[in-house]
Design an enzyme around this catalytic site. Structure first.
Site, mmCIF file in Angstrom:
data_model
loop_
_atom_site.group_PDB
_atom_site.id
_atom_site.type_symbol
_atom_site.label_atom_id
_atom_site.label_comp_id
_atom_site.label_asym_id
_atom_site.label_seq_id
_atom_site.Cartn_x
_atom_site.Cartn_y
_atom_site.Cartn_z
ATOM 1 N N HIS A 100 0.837 -1.207 0.000
ATOM 2 C CA HIS A 100 0.000 0.000 0.000
ATOM 3 C C HIS A 100 0.866 1.249 0.000
ATOM 4 O O HIS A 100 1.967 1.267 0.549
ATOM 5 C CB HIS A 100 -0.952 0.020 1.200
ATOM 6 C CG HIS A 100 -0.280 -0.233 2.516
ATOM 7 N ND1 HIS A 100 0.037 -1.497 2.961
ATOM 8 C CD2 HIS A 100 0.155 0.615 3.484
ATOM 9 C CE1 HIS A 100 0.634 -1.420 4.135
ATOM 10 N NE2 HIS A 100 0.730 -0.132 4.479
ATOM 11 N N HIS A 102 0.971 5.091 1.215
ATOM 12 C CA HIS A 102 0.382 6.115 2.091
ATOM 13 C C HIS A 102 0.447 7.453 1.353
ATOM 14 O O HIS A 102 1.502 7.810 0.814
ATOM 15 C CB HIS A 102 1.196 6.273 3.377
ATOM 16 C CG HIS A 102 1.177 5.099 4.301
ATOM 17 N ND1 HIS A 102 0.364 5.036 5.406
ATOM 18 C CD2 HIS A 102 1.882 3.943 4.292
ATOM 19 C CE1 HIS A 102 0.587 3.892 6.054
ATOM 20 N NE2 HIS A 102 1.504 3.217 5.399
HETATM 21 P P1 5GP Z 1 1.774 0.131 7.405
HETATM 22 O O1 5GP Z 1 2.175 0.303 8.841
HETATM 23 O O2 5GP Z 1 1.634 -1.337 7.046
HETATM 24 O O3 5GP Z 1 2.626 0.879 6.434
HETATM 25 O O4 5GP Z 1 0.356 0.805 7.261
HETATM 26 C C1 5GP Z 1 -0.822 0.147 7.553
HETATM 27 C C2 5GP Z 1 -1.872 1.210 7.762
HETATM 28 O O5 5GP Z 1 -3.142 0.604 7.668
HETATM 29 C C3 5GP Z 1 -1.798 1.892 9.125
HETATM 30 O O6 5GP Z 1 -1.601 3.286 8.933
HETATM 31 C C4 5GP Z 1 -3.138 1.577 9.770
HETATM 32 O O7 5GP Z 1 -3.660 2.665 10.496
HETATM 33 C C5 5GP Z 1 -4.007 1.215 8.583
HETATM 34 N N1 5GP Z 1 -5.044 0.241 8.844
HETATM 35 C C6 5GP Z 1 -4.892 -0.959 9.481
HETATM 36 N N2 5GP Z 1 -6.050 -1.621 9.486
HETATM 37 C C7 5GP Z 1 -6.949 -0.840 8.839
HETATM 38 C C8 5GP Z 1 -8.334 -1.005 8.528
HETATM 39 O O8 5GP Z 1 -8.986 -2.012 8.836
HETATM 40 N N3 5GP Z 1 -8.932 0.012 7.845
HETATM 41 C C9 5GP Z 1 -8.248 1.134 7.483
HETATM 42 N N4 5GP Z 1 -8.931 2.079 6.816
HETATM 43 N N5 5GP Z 1 -6.945 1.312 7.760
HETATM 44 C C10 5GP Z 1 -6.307 0.343 8.425
#
Ligand code: 5GP
Ligand code: ZN
Length: 114
Positions: A100, A102
């Site tokens: 993903h 951001h």
């Molecule tokens: P990472 O830390 O993997 O780069 O980012 C994962 C992101 O996904 C985090 O910013 C977290 O807040 C978001 N996130 C995790 N679970 C969910 C969810 O069920 N729905 C949404 N909208 N965001 C999520």
């Protein structure tokens, strides 16, 4: 993928605040926003991390950035500026293993990031 939260969002099994979607990518607001505007752009195809992307997947990365560009305009953050981040694996801070992008904006970003 069965147990992947972002696959479930992409398929509509789990609700999300969707801001953009097309045949290849979907974008929705982060549940725990780190900026006034914080969206996640994901491919519909399950790919765990940036490391797992194959050369034939690279077109998807382009589509993810294209979506981010459009969303930045939609969110009104394009001119002021914004940040795009892809965290990879543990040291990169990745917590959801479906690749993903951001898209963060609406405040000043700092460098270096934490
Ligand atoms: P990472 O830390 O993997 O780069 O980012 C994962 C992101 O996904 C985090 O910013 C977290 O807040 C978001 N996130 C995790 N679970 C969910 C969810 O069920 N729905 C949404 N909208 N965001 C999520
Ligand atoms: Zn997935």
């Amino acid at each position: 993928m069965q147990d992947c939260i972002f696959c479930k969002i992409a398929s509509g099994d789990i609700p999300a605040d969707t801001v953009f979607e097309d045949d290849h990518v979907i974008a929705f607001r982060d549940l725990n926003p780190q900026a006034p505007s914080h969206t996640l752009v994901i491919p519909r195809k399950h790919i765990a991390t940036l490391n797992d992307m194959q050369p034939e997947d690279e077109v998807i990365l382009g589509r993810m950035y294209g979506a981010a560009r459009a969303i930045a305009v939609q969110e009104g953050i394009a001119d002021a500026g914004y940040r795009t981040v892809v965290n990879c694996n543990e040291a990169g801070g990745q917590s959801v293993f479906h690749v993903h992008l951001h898209l963060l904006g609406g405040r000043m970003m700092h460098w270096p990031p934490g």
